[in-house]
Design an enzyme around this catalytic site. Structure first.
Site, mmCIF file in Angstrom:
data_model
loop_
_atom_site.group_PDB
_atom_site.id
_atom_site.type_symbol
_atom_site.label_atom_id
_atom_site.label_comp_id
_atom_site.label_asym_id
_atom_site.label_seq_id
_atom_site.Cartn_x
_atom_site.Cartn_y
_atom_site.Cartn_z
ATOM 1 N N GLY A 243 0.833 -1.192 0.000
ATOM 2 C CA GLY A 243 0.000 0.000 0.000
ATOM 3 C C GLY A 243 0.872 1.247 0.000
ATOM 4 O O GLY A 243 0.761 2.102 -0.869
ATOM 5 N N GLY A 513 -0.210 0.404 12.703
ATOM 6 C CA GLY A 513 -0.994 -0.821 12.711
ATOM 7 C C GLY A 513 -0.677 -1.757 13.859
ATOM 8 O O GLY A 513 -1.552 -2.127 14.643
ATOM 9 N N ARG A 614 9.231 -2.033 21.764
ATOM 10 C CA ARG A 614 9.330 -3.493 21.775
ATOM 11 C C ARG A 614 9.322 -4.030 20.355
ATOM 12 O O ARG A 614 8.555 -3.564 19.512
ATOM 13 C CB ARG A 614 8.133 -4.069 22.543
ATOM 14 C CG ARG A 614 8.150 -5.588 22.681
ATOM 15 C CD ARG A 614 6.839 -6.133 23.213
ATOM 16 N NE ARG A 614 6.521 -5.676 24.563
ATOM 17 C CZ ARG A 614 6.989 -6.245 25.680
ATOM 18 N NH1 ARG A 614 7.796 -7.282 25.613
ATOM 19 N NH2 ARG A 614 6.649 -5.761 26.867
ATOM 20 N N GLN A 624 10.972 -4.826 7.680
ATOM 21 C CA GLN A 624 10.473 -3.463 7.538
ATOM 22 C C GLN A 624 11.641 -2.479 7.451
ATOM 23 O O GLN A 624 11.614 -1.537 6.654
ATOM 24 C CB GLN A 624 9.583 -3.094 8.728
ATOM 25 C CG GLN A 624 8.266 -3.834 8.755
ATOM 26 C CD GLN A 624 7.360 -3.384 7.626
ATOM 27 O OE1 GLN A 624 7.035 -2.218 7.508
ATOM 28 N NE2 GLN A 624 6.989 -4.312 6.776
ATOM 29 N N GLY A 690 7.559 0.627 10.495
ATOM 30 C CA GLY A 690 7.500 0.538 9.037
ATOM 31 C C GLY A 690 8.200 1.681 8.327
ATOM 32 O O GLY A 690 8.977 1.466 7.405
ATOM 33 N N GLU A 691 7.936 2.887 8.753
ATOM 34 C CA GLU A 691 8.416 4.039 7.988
ATOM 35 C C GLU A 691 9.758 4.592 8.467
ATOM 36 O O GLU A 691 10.478 5.237 7.706
ATOM 37 C CB GLU A 691 7.353 5.142 8.033
ATOM 38 C CG GLU A 691 6.071 4.702 7.363
ATOM 39 C CD GLU A 691 4.884 5.586 7.702
ATOM 40 O OE1 GLU A 691 4.138 5.944 6.803
ATOM 41 O OE2 GLU A 691 4.710 5.934 8.892
#
Lengths: 729, 328
Positions: A243, A513, A614, A624, A690-691
């Site tokens: 996505g 998320g 964590r 990631q 993730g980012e």
């Protein structure tokens, strides 16, 4: 039974660390991995639905104006054509992330070249595509649509503006000051799976298989677009082929398929072409960023200025949040931050992987390198000297802060040479070799989430939520988390995601998320543990569960006594958000080589050290980070959307011409996870990852290019033409 | 995609009969054609599948050269032992292009006929004199980073995008063409592609119904063979500039300097004056500059691609330096 937990203060109990199953954090492979690599995991367009008609979007060939007429008769004369739909409810842009309402509709009003204006439905995909390209459309064109962000009067984003002290004075008085302007080009999410939907209408209920990141928001966006009640819609996104922000909001094909299915009373599938995905979903805005930084003779920042110009269509609320981490990453008492947005008629600007920091950090961290050189301070040292005790603007404490550790551990593992830095110190054949580094920062986001966890009578568990797994590992980390709390191996935990019939979470986006849905699962599991402890007659804190047994020997199945036991966890971030500044931090180190003849740059090796709370699964988290670093290489060297100066259309709209890094561009990457427990980030002490892995990495490469060959470049991406133009003779 | 007829040709005669019709196109690997059909850039009424007409062999020629069948895949050619030992510039050029998957499908003949990557050519809602004669050129005042700096016209500034043909041009290979009348003609690769001029839709000298059957290489020559491709990412990117070179030095002087250039023009660029300027001369930076001056004498940029002019000069320097070092 729903258990609601609103987090108002830090959770220092760290209950997860008391658990006995020992699966959380383990480097387990993705539970759906085999299904995906063997092609048995169905993506949105792949559901075998009988009698499905095929729709293809028709897009505008003008930049601004009105559709006067569409010659439908000519289309109907073509073989297989069932319908030409130009319903005013069709959406012309994708919804922005968390919009929760319909995006722009009324397709007859054209605001950018390539905007969807109609849908052609036919018996086969090929027929629909052929007819879509041959539809005769008359426009009334409005000339002079602004396309150049520099040529219009921008709007200030006032909530981003900070003016503290007197930056101009500080710059004038400082021992060392830099005033530099960086530019970045637009980026595309470029997810592998194109945007696609199949809609089915049974006269009352609309069921849509779509490729979406945030079902909880998407269902209300779709309902609002169709003027329907949410209760009569079911959205399903079990597998999403990437996505990166492009599927945050409901997009044009999902609304179009739904309208067509209702009108035709027949299932309709709409799949965007690769070119349409590029041209009518989302672009990351280009940016122009001025950095003013100054230090005293000790290398302490006394002034910090960051102003940015971005662009978007008229009426869009999103402005690339370039300054997001600049507000707190470094000190400096005299501050000036300003974000402005120019209204232009190019495709919608919206969220693309790590909105804000993805381009803000490469500029800031490039300027920090210029400053380090000017002040004669090692770049790692300059950053270590300027880590603030608390948020320099809000005065809030940090929830946790691992920047210093990441800088030190990263430098050590990379073999960073703290000695004097001179460009062109190493030549190997035709190649100049150099190193560079940068800090990483990405704000921590978390949102309200619900999940139902059921202990089944057979001793297994079921987790249900509308949360999505967009390739990040949600299925796996949720199974690990529930398994850890309930004393079950992960294979005994079935995770059912991506269906709006389940309790709702915030979906996947902004790296929120895992911590959001994980917190809801945690709350549900804690409630289940309390019930089990109660059945044994002990306190929950005394309950030890592992491999389906309690510590006193009771088996889970005996405790359940033939009945399922379910709890719905409802997690809500509370006042804590106003009490702390929460962010992931990290550091990047890169070694590159620059060809002295051609200006080609290749990355030799790269290392990232990251602290993000964590670690829920060391394999998926590391993946990631690797993906993030790979994005950094793209931002630094190749990725650039190119728009035609005359009509504003996106010209390089496929994966052959929009250059993401490919295997040969990605060298050995090293990841260090500086694990911590962040008690204020979430009840599971986790933050987003993730980012973070791409927030600043491009600057490590840019700084390495300078160190290698002496070309100080202020424009990303640093393609050979730009390197050559800046390379000293 | 426009509906089309598909016919499988069994023989060259079959293929010629089908493709002699208006709006009929032969298809081999289809790696370029199918993409363009999906975009409606290519809209044939009929496809003649020529994959089973033979001409897939790579064979020694009587004169000591090599004949590469039109339907030999790029992969088969790049790994062929004689190509690797006697014509390494060709193997290197092929391997510098596309991806393994595409090379497995792409053929010799198809690769010679691949079409430009100009963004305006591949978007049917934009003007393009090549795709739609008289509609204008979107690239001249548009995004022209990939575009040509040599041999352009007011009608078209597109480039020929391939790598293989650049090496074939430096090797002075010949293209064997079967005519629909049952005859055969041979055209040097150096003359196979056309400059845009006033007919930018005409990209090569093939006439309707003509089919490439083979590319023949002359007997191998001694010297260093180099293929140098400049690009921003290291795989699956078309050349910003490329240089194919077969170079030999004797007694400290160039005795051979066969060069061709990619990414600069509507065809692989070959200029015999460069060879003349180099042969017999002692390598020096000044000499390399003179060669570059000849190459770029008439070069003209269109803003975004201005960089190709100095880049071509620098890449030529790099190749000539490397060849000189290899010889030393």
């Amino acid at each position: 039974m729903t258990v609601h937990f609103k987090q108002d203060k830090p959770d220092k109990a760290n209950r997860l660390d008391d658990m006995k199953q020992g699966v959380l954090g383990k480097a387990l492979p993705r539970v759906e991995g085999l299904a995906k690599v063997t092609g048995t995991a169905p993506y949105a367009a792949e559901y075998p639905i009988a009698d499905c008609a095929e729709g293809v979007l028709v897009t505008s060939t003008i930049t601004r104006g009105e559709v006067r007429s569409i010659d439908k008769d000519a289309a109907f004369a073509m073989p297989g054509v069932i319908a030409v739909i130009d319903d005013p409810l069709l959406t012309t842009r994708a919804a922005q992330g968390t919009a929760d309402e319909a995006p722009q509709q009324e397709p007859a009003t054209v605001c950018y070249w390539g905007q969807p204006i109609a849908l052609v439905v036919a018996e086969t995909f090929e027929q629909a595509r052929h007819a879509a390209k041959h539809l005769k459309i008359e426009y009334r064109e409005q000339e002079g649509a602004p396309l150049d962000p520099q040529a219009v009067e921008p709007e200030e984003q006032e909530d981003e503006t900070v003016r503290q002290g007197d930056l101009a004075h500080a710059m004038a008085e400082a021992a060392h000051a830099v005033d530099v302007t960086y530019t970045t080009k637009g980026h595309a999410s470029a997810a592998m799976e194109p945007h696609a939907a199949i809609a089915e209408w049974d006269g009352k209920t609309l069921t849509v298989h779509a490729s979406l990141q945030m079902l909880n928001y998407n269902i209300s966006e779709l309902a609002d677009s169709l003027d329907m009640d949410e209760e009569n819609i079911r959205l399903i996104s079990r597998f999403v082929g990437g996505g990166f922000g492009s599927k945050l909001g409901v997009s044009e094909e999902t609304v179009a398929a739904s309208i067509a299915a209702k009108q035709l009373e027949r299932p309709v599938r709409v799949v965007m072409s690769r070119q349409q995905v590029f041209q009518c979903i989302m672009r990351r805005s280009e940016t122009t960023q001025r950095l003013r930084l100054c230090v005293d003779s000790d290398g302490k920042l006394t002034g910090f200025g960051h102003q940015a110009l971005v662009s978007n269509l008229p009426g869009e609320t999103f402005a690339e949040p370039v300054l997001q981490s600049s507000h707190f990453l470094y000190g400096g008492e005299n501050r000036e931050l300003l974000l402005e947005v120019a209204r232009i008629h190019q495709m919608t600007a919206g969220s693309v992987r790590a909105p804000g920091e993805a381009v803000g950090m490469p500029a800031l961290e490039g300027a920090m390198d210029v400053l380090a050189e000017k002040a004669g301070i090692d770049p790692v040292e300059l950053r270590l000297k300027n880590i603030p005790e608390k948020d320099p603007e809000e005065g809030l404490p940090f929830s946790s802060h691992k920047l210093a550790e990441c800088l030190k551990q990263g430098a050590e593992a990379f073999g960073w040479d703290h000695g004097p830095r001179q460009p062109r110190h190493t030549q190997e054949g035709e190649w100049w070799v150099g190193t560079g580094m940068a800090s990483a920062a990405r704000v921590h986001n978390i949102a309200e989430a619900k999940a139902r966890v059921t202990l089944k009578a057979d001793g297994s568990a079921l987790v249900e939520t509308d949360m999505t797994d967009i390739g990040t590992g949600t299925y796996t980390v949720v199974a690990q988390l529930a398994g850890e709390m309930l004393g079950l191996p992960p294979e005994k935990v079935l995770v059912d995601l991506g269906d709006t019939r389940h309790p709702r979470g915030p979906g996947s986006g902004g790296s929120w998320g895992a911590s959001s849905i994980g917190s809801a699962v945690y709350v549900a599991c804690l409630a289940l543990r309390e019930e089990l402890a109660d059945r044994i007659g002990i306190e929950e804190s005394e309950l030890e569960l592992s491999d389906g047994k309690a510590s006193a020997g009771e088996s889970l199945t005996d405790l359940l006594d033939g009945k399922d036991l379910a709890r719905e966890g409802h997690y809500e971030p509370g006042d804590i958000e106003d009490d702390f500044t929460a962010s992931g931090f990290g550091a990047f180190f890169a070694q590159v080589r620059v060809n002295r003849f051609t200006g080609e740059t290749r990355v030799d090796r790269m290392l990232g050290a990251f602290g993000f709370g964590r670690v829920l699964n060391h394999k998926t988290a590391r993946s990631q980070c690797l993906g993030g670093i790979t994005w950094s290489i793209g931002v630094a060297l190749t990725e650039a959307l190119e728009f035609d100066p005359t009509d504003g259309h996106l010209v390089n709209c496929d994966l052959a011409e929009y250059h993401v890094p490919v295997h040969r561009d990605v060298p050995d990457l090293d990841v260090i996870m500086v694990e911590e427990r962040d008690p204020a980030a979430s009840p599971i002490q986790a933050k987003g990852i993730g980012e973070l892995g791409m927030c600043g990495g491009a600057a490590a490469i840019a700084n390495a290019i300078y160190n290698a060959c002496g070309a100080r470049i202020f424009d990303y991406p640093m393609t050979p033409d730009r390197v050559l133009a800046a390379m000293p003779d | 995609m426009k509906p089309f007829q598909y016919a499988r040709a069994r023989t060259l005669v079959d293929a010629a009969q089908i493709t002699a019709k208006e709006d009929a196109i032969p298809i081999a690997g289809g790696t370029n054609l199918l993409d363009l059909m999906k975009l409606q850039v290519e809209t044939p009424d009929e496809l003649a599948d020529i994959n089973r007409i033979g001409f897939g062999e790579i064979e020694d020629s009587d004169d000591g050269g090599l004949s590469i069948g039109a339907l030999a895949t790029n992969t088969a050619t790049a790994v062929h032992s004689r190509v690797r030992s006697d014509y390494p510039v060709l193997a290197r050029a092929i391997l510098a292009g596309a991806t393994q998957q595409l090379r497995n499908k792409a053929t010799t003949g198809g690769n010679l006929c691949q079409r430009t990557r100009c963004y305006y050519f591949t978007n049917i809602d934009q003007p393009c004199n090549k795709r739609e004669p008289g509609s204008g050129c979107g690239a001249i005042d548009g995004i022209a980073k990939l575009h040509a700096v040599l041999g352009t016209s007011s009608q078209c500034i597109a480039t020929y995008p391939g790598d293989m043909a650049v090496a074939l041009s430096a090797l002075d290979a010949q293209v064997k063409i079967a005519t629909p009348q049952g005859g055969e003609r041979t055209v040097p690769v150096q003359d196979f592609h056309c400059l845009p001029g006033d007919t930018p839709w005409r990209e090569n000298v093939l006439e309707a119904g003509e089919i490439i059957t083979a590319v023949t290489l002359p007997p191998p020559v001694s010297g260093t063979q180099i293929y140098r491709k400049v690009r921003e990412r290291s795989s699956y990117a078309f050349a910003l500039v490329s240089v194919a070179a077969i170079i030999e030095l004797k007694d400290g002087k160039f005795s051979r300097a066969d060069l061709a250039f990619g990414g600069l023009a509507h065809k692989p660029w070959h200029d015999p004056r460069i060879t003349e300027a180099l042969v017999g001369q002692v390598p020096s930076s000044e000499l390399f500059d003179r060669a570059a001056d000849i190459l770029l004498e008439d070069a003209r940029g269109f803003g975004e691609n201005d960089f190709k002019i100095p880049l071509a000069r620098r890449t030529l320097h790099a190749v000539l330096e490397q060849a000189t070092e290899d010889a030393a």
